[in-house]
Design a protein around this motif. Structure first.
Motif, PDB file in Angstrom:
ATOM      1  N   LYS A   1    -110.055 -35.884  30.797  1.00  0.00           N
ATOM      2  CA  LYS A   1    -110.647 -36.449  32.007  1.00  0.00           C
ATOM      3  C   LYS A   1    -110.199 -37.897  32.184  1.00  0.00           C
ATOM      4  CE  LYS A   1    -115.102 -37.215  34.286  1.00  0.00           C
ATOM      5  NZ  LYS A   1    -116.573 -37.122  34.178  1.00  0.00           N
ATOM      6  N   PRO A   2    -109.664 -38.247  33.365  1.00  0.00           N
ATOM      7  CA  PRO A   2    -109.206 -39.629  33.586  1.00  0.00           C
ATOM      8  C   PRO A   2    -110.339 -40.645  33.457  1.00  0.00           C
ATOM      9  CG  PRO A   2    -108.325 -38.165  35.270  1.00  0.00           C
ATOM     10  CD  PRO A   2    -109.347 -37.376  34.511  1.00  0.00           C
TER      11      PRO A   2
ATOM     12  N   SER B   1    -111.946 -44.542  34.288  1.00  0.00           N
ATOM     13  CA  SER B   1    -111.966 -45.555  35.338  1.00  0.00           C
ATOM     14  C   SER B   1    -111.498 -46.902  34.771  1.00  0.00           C
ATOM     15  CB  SER B   1    -113.379 -45.705  35.893  1.00  0.00           C
ATOM     16  OG  SER B   1    -114.231 -46.272  34.894  1.00  0.00           O
TER      17      SER B   1
ATOM     18  N   LEU C   1    -102.104 -39.344  28.419  1.00  0.00           N
ATOM     19  CA  LEU C   1    -102.086 -40.132  29.654  1.00  0.00           C
ATOM     20  C   LEU C   1    -101.653 -41.554  29.346  1.00  0.00           C
ATOM     21  CD1 LEU C   1    -105.438 -38.989  31.355  1.00  0.00           C
ATOM     22  CD2 LEU C   1    -103.112 -38.415  32.098  1.00  0.00           C
TER      23      LEU C   1
ATOM     24  N   TYR D   1    -102.117 -45.097  31.234  1.00  0.00           N
ATOM     25  CA  TYR D   1    -102.817 -45.763  32.326  1.00  0.00           C
ATOM     26  C   TYR D   1    -102.156 -47.102  32.623  1.00  0.00           C
ATOM     27  CZ  TYR D   1    -106.808 -42.599  31.617  1.00  0.00           C
ATOM     28  OH  TYR D   1    -107.615 -41.499  31.508  1.00  0.00           O
TER      29      TYR D   1
ATOM     30  N   SER E   1    -103.353 -43.117  36.457  1.00  0.00           N
ATOM     31  CA  SER E   1    -103.100 -42.424  35.193  1.00  0.00           C
ATOM     32  C   SER E   1    -101.876 -41.530  35.357  1.00  0.00           C
ATOM     33  CB  SER E   1    -104.316 -41.598  34.765  1.00  0.00           C
ATOM     34  OG  SER E   1    -104.649 -40.635  35.732  1.00  0.00           O
TER      35      SER E   1
ATOM     36  N   PRO F   1     -99.480 -38.582  33.623  1.00  0.00           N
ATOM     37  CA  PRO F   1     -99.272 -37.612  32.549  1.00  0.00           C
ATOM     38  C   PRO F   1     -98.053 -38.018  31.716  1.00  0.00           C
ATOM     39  CG  PRO F   1     -99.739 -36.482  34.607  1.00  0.00           C
ATOM     40  CD  PRO F   1     -99.538 -37.931  34.955  1.00  0.00           C
TER      41      PRO F   1
ATOM     42  N   ASP G   1     -93.715 -40.944  38.957  1.00  0.00           N
ATOM     43  CA  ASP G   1     -94.728 -41.749  38.261  1.00  0.00           C
ATOM     44  C   ASP G   1     -94.061 -42.903  37.516  1.00  0.00           C
ATOM     45  OD1 ASP G   1     -96.817 -40.160  39.107  1.00  0.00           O
ATOM     46  OD2 ASP G   1     -97.023 -39.076  37.210  1.00  0.00           O
TER      47      ASP G   1
ATOM     48  N   GLU H   1    -107.949 -40.168  21.968  1.00  0.00           N
ATOM     49  CA  GLU H   1    -108.956 -39.516  22.806  1.00  0.00           C
ATOM     50  C   GLU H   1    -110.254 -39.279  22.040  1.00  0.00           C
ATOM     51  OE1 GLU H   1    -109.525 -35.369  25.387  1.00  0.00           O
ATOM     52  OE2 GLU H   1    -108.121 -35.436  23.702  1.00  0.00           O
TER      53      GLU H   1
END
Length: 199
Positions: free
Chosen positions: A2-3, A5, A46, A48, A61, A63, A166, A192
């Motif tokens: 889950k991305p 913030s 990810l 960021y 974000s 991949p 990206d 993570e």
């Protein structure tokens, strides 16, 4: 995965005593989050980019992989084992340069790598295997155009963005930021599994 913030990334860095750049325009935070799945050969991590413009927080974000592909896990490029970056924050880790002839971020200081020499598909972090030095750990893209789904040979330990568009966005931001803050960039790599308490 889950991305996160802008605020969650800031919280995650602060909780570990890491710097989070929160002042000025285009003061980039480049933060990798490594998936808990260390067996996958996909772009399941990810990277960021978090920054402010005129006080407004922005985060994207991308991949990516922060791990070597299975090809390099089974076919060692280094007799000590395939290398993958130890999580942490590395001031001035990357500078603007060339990776295989194209515009990218290249290793600018010694970095610590875990070494895994058992030639199976699963990466196993081992504190006793850590080597620190210049290994060509760069931040680059996979394919020239479009998105790659499998890591395979795209990474032997580099931080690799899956989609070329990206990556183009990342480098356009790097080019803007370098005019304000210089051509070296801090890189932060988080696990993570250590982010469960971030809300």
């Amino acid at each position: 995965m889950k991305p996160l913030s802008y605020e969650q990334l800031q919280q995650a860095c602060s909780a570990r005593g890491y710097r989070f750049f929160d002042d000025g325009n285009y003061n980039l935070n480049i933060i990798g989050v490594r998936s808990a799945d260390l067996q996958a050969n996909t772009f399941n991590d990810l990277i960021y980019i978090a920054w402010r413009v005129a006080g407004e927080p922005i985060v994207v974000s991308l991949p990516a992989t922060t791990d070597p592909g299975v090809y390099w896990r089974e076919n060692l490029a280094n007799a000590a084992g395939t290398g993958f970056l130890v999580p942490g924050q590395y001031s001035g880790a990357f500078r603007v340069g060339k990776h295989k002839g194209y515009h990218a971020l290249v290793q600018a200081r010694e970095l610590p790598l875990y070494r895994d020499a058992d030639r199976d598909a699963k990466l196993e972090p081992n504190e006793s295997s850590i080597q620190t030095g210049y290994f060509g750990i760069n931040l680059h893209r996979a394919r020239v155009d479009g998105r790659s789904n499998l890591v395979d040979r795209w990474s032997a330990g580099c931080q690799v963005v899956a989609d070329s568009s990206d990556f183009d966005l990342l480098m356009s931001l790097v080019d803007i930021a370098s005019k304000h803050w210089g051509e070296t960039f801090t890189y932060t790599l988080l696990d993570e599994q250590l982010l469960k308490g971030v809300h």
